[in-house]
Motif scaffolding. Structure first.
Motif, short mmCIF file in Angstrom:
data_model
loop_
_atom_site.label_atom_id
_atom_site.label_comp_id
_atom_site.label_asym_id
_atom_site.label_seq_id
_atom_site.Cartn_x
_atom_site.Cartn_y
_atom_site.Cartn_z
N GLN A 6 -9.10 2.06 4.76
CA GLN A 6 -8.39 1.98 3.48
C GLN A 6 -7.19 2.92 3.51
OE1 GLN A 6 -10.66 3.23 0.05
NE2 GLN A 6 -8.85 3.35 -1.25
N VAL B 182 -4.80 5.55 2.36
CA VAL B 182 -4.90 6.56 1.31
C VAL B 182 -3.71 7.53 1.33
CG1 VAL B 182 -7.42 6.43 1.25
CG2 VAL B 182 -6.30 8.13 2.73
N TRP C 165 -7.59 10.94 -3.41
CA TRP C 165 -7.99 11.46 -2.11
C TRP C 165 -7.44 12.85 -1.84
CZ3 TRP C 165 -11.52 9.17 0.99
CH2 TRP C 165 -11.90 7.87 0.63
N ALA D 186 0.83 -1.20 0.00
CA ALA D 186 0.00 0.00 0.00
C ALA D 186 0.87 1.25 0.00
CB ALA D 186 -0.94 0.00 1.20
N GLU E 163 -5.53 6.38 6.94
CA GLU E 163 -6.60 5.53 6.41
C GLU E 163 -7.93 6.25 6.49
OE1 GLU E 163 -5.17 1.00 7.50
OE2 GLU E 163 -6.39 2.08 8.98
N ASP F 176 -11.72 5.00 6.64
CA ASP F 176 -12.56 3.82 6.82
C ASP F 176 -11.78 2.53 6.57
OD1 ASP F 176 -14.72 5.50 7.37
OD2 ASP F 176 -15.26 5.65 5.25
#
Length: 199
Positions: free
Chosen positions: A74, A76, A104, A26, A70, A72
């Motif tokens: 995820q 970002v 984002w 990520a 993050e 929620d």
């Protein structure tokens, strides 16, 4: 850093510490997406991150110096820090950098991470005993306009410039002789430690 609750300024945003190698894909994806969006000709390899993060030291420890943003659950965004003593003998430079996935941007996530990076840099600097002047620094690409606006608003000033030079092709490259005594060769196993130390 302990995990923080969602940011009041960015609904659903929470900052958390680096959770280990499972975060590497990520983190690389976020940096690479930002680089692609901003025209930065650099690709972050997961294997390079794994190597860097597997060798913590006083200058960089991912457990202390990497924060994932993050929304929620995820990932970002990511914020990273390290520090160096500059070669001029005058500064201890606390360096901060990071990335927000382009999907984002313009929601305040970069501002939250930047402020958190500054806070962590100040806290770490207070634990250091040094006669050097302590400064906080970051860097940006030419087209990272959001970061420029953020650093300008927070009082940073530009002090150095670097240039990536790109040649459109390898045709007609002039043949230039090496200076006397200089040779180019592949590395050998006995060179590896010296190369590592130099880097």
């Amino acid at each position: 850093m302990s995990d923080t609750p969602p940011s009041r300024s960015v609904p659903g945003l929470a900052l958390r510490s680096y959770a280990g190698t499972q975060d590497i894909p990520a983190i690389a994806a976020i940096f690479n997406a930002e680089h692609a969006a901003d025209g930065i000709p650099e690709w972050i390899l997961e294997d390079d991150l794994r190597s860097d993060y597997a060798n913590p030291n006083e200058h960089f420890d991912p457990d202390r110096d990497v924060v994932v943003g993050e929304v929620d659950g995820q990932p970002v965004a990511v914020a990273v820090a390290n520090w160096i003593d500059t070669n001029d003998g005058e500064l201890r430079e606390h360096r901060m950098f990071g990335a927000v996935h382009p999907d984002w941007r313009r929601r305040g996530i970069g501002s939250v991470l930047f402020a958190d990076n500054e806070r962590r840099a100040r806290e770490l600097a207070q634990t250091h005993r040094t006669q050097r002047q302590r400064v906080v620094a970051t860097f940006s690409g030419e087209r990272q306009y959001g970061l420029h606006a953020l650093t300008d608003a927070r009082g940073y000033e530009r002090v150095r410039y670097f240039f990536d030079m790109i040649r459109p092709h390898l045709d007609d490259v002039p043949d230039v002789a090496l200076p006397a005594g200089l040779a180019i060769r592949s590395t050998r196993p006995e060179d590896h430690q010296r190369v590592w130390d130099a880097l």
